[in-house]
Design an enzyme around this catalytic site. Structure first.
Site, PDB file in Angstrom:
ATOM      1  N   GLY A  53     -31.630 -26.828  -4.531  1.00  0.00           N
ATOM      2  CA  GLY A  53     -30.383 -26.091  -4.587  1.00  0.00           C
ATOM      3  C   GLY A  53     -30.632 -24.610  -4.381  1.00  0.00           C
ATOM      4  O   GLY A  53     -31.599 -24.212  -3.734  1.00  0.00           O
ATOM      5  N   CYS A  54     -29.755 -23.768  -4.931  1.00  0.00           N
ATOM      6  CA  CYS A  54     -29.878 -22.316  -4.785  1.00  0.00           C
ATOM      7  C   CYS A  54     -31.268 -21.841  -5.179  1.00  0.00           C
ATOM      8  O   CYS A  54     -31.725 -22.075  -6.301  1.00  0.00           O
ATOM      9  CB  CYS A  54     -28.817 -21.628  -5.645  1.00  0.00           C
ATOM     10  SG  CYS A  54     -28.996 -19.846  -5.734  1.00  0.00           S
ATOM     11  N   PHE A  55     -31.942 -21.152  -4.275  1.00  0.00           N
ATOM     12  CA  PHE A  55     -33.344 -20.809  -4.531  1.00  0.00           C
ATOM     13  C   PHE A  55     -33.549 -19.711  -5.559  1.00  0.00           C
ATOM     14  O   PHE A  55     -34.664 -19.519  -6.032  1.00  0.00           O
ATOM     15  CB  PHE A  55     -34.115 -20.495  -3.253  1.00  0.00           C
ATOM     16  CG  PHE A  55     -33.491 -19.549  -2.252  1.00  0.00           C
ATOM     17  CD1 PHE A  55     -32.533 -18.617  -2.603  1.00  0.00           C
ATOM     18  CD2 PHE A  55     -33.892 -19.602  -0.918  1.00  0.00           C
ATOM     19  CE1 PHE A  55     -31.978 -17.749  -1.670  1.00  0.00           C
ATOM     20  CE2 PHE A  55     -33.349 -18.734   0.033  1.00  0.00           C
ATOM     21  CZ  PHE A  55     -32.393 -17.805  -0.350  1.00  0.00           C
TER      22      PHE A  55
END
EC number: 1.8.4.11
Length: 217
Positions: A53-55
């Site tokens: 997901g969002c890094f």
């Protein structure tokens, strides 16, 4: 980390954005520990590439792991060379947001990193992670050796058993050879160290991964 132009379908080579020949500018050192972001790294270290997901939140999880030398936010598993964040968010590069993890296998094993991977996101959500929707948020393990490929597949099977025992869904994580890794822009690197109150969409299922516990399911 929300895109205004979401797509849940992967582009083809014909429909992918063209990108560019030169890498985009980014940081040279790790904001948290000062190590060289792009190497060269000390001899004996290994690399892992994970997508959860969002890094932003993913990178923070891994830079805190003892034995991890450096982490970097980036893009991988797509088509477009040297993409920008804005391009990745269109869904027309094929890339997913990933974190490069450079680690000392004498201190932390790849199997231990896999346990961290499985327990810190929901790998059953397909082209999304929580509120973040799009192909760039898909779950993935991009392996750098046959040994990593075998360990990743074994851990996936073990975690699927654990999820199924709790009545949860089927893992959608892709396991594939690591292709090119493209470093993300400077402002993405170690984002939550620079912005402690910034967005973090990471969250697990609450199911323990049985790797290294001597248990099944």
């Amino acid at each position: 980390m929300l895109s205004l132009h979401k797509t849940l379908e992967m582009p083809s080579a014909d429909t992918a954005l063209p990108g560019r020949a030169a890498p985009i500018p980014t940081a040279q050192t790790h904001f948290v520990n000062g190590h060289a972001l792009k190497g060269p790294y000390p001899e004996g270290l290994e690399t892992a590439i994970v997508a959860m997901g969002c890094f932003w939140g993913v990178e923070r999880v891994f830079w805190k792991v003892p034995g991890v030398y450096v982490t970097a936010a980036g893009y991988a598993a797509g088509i477009t060379p040297n993409p920008t964040y804005e391009e990745v968010c269109t869904g027309r590069t094929g890339h997913t947001e990933v974190v490069l993890v450079v680690f000392d296998p004498k201190v932390v094993t790849y199997e231990a990193l896999l346990k961290t991977f499985w327990e810190n996101h929901d790998p059953t959500q397909g082209m999304r992670q929580g509120n973040d929707i799009g192909t760039q948020y898909r779950s993935g393990l991009y392996v750098t050796s046959d040994a990593q490929a075998a360990a990743a597949a074994e851990s996936k099977a073990a975690y699927q058993q654990a999820l199924s025992a709790r009545g949860l869904g089927t893992i959608t994580t892709e396991i594939a050879p690591a292709g090119p890794f493209y470093f993300a822009e400077d402002y993405h690197q170690q984002y939550l160290a620079k912005n402690p109150n910034g967005y973090c969409g990471i969250g697990g299922t609450g199911v323990v991964c049985p790797i290294g516990l001597g248990v099944e399911g």
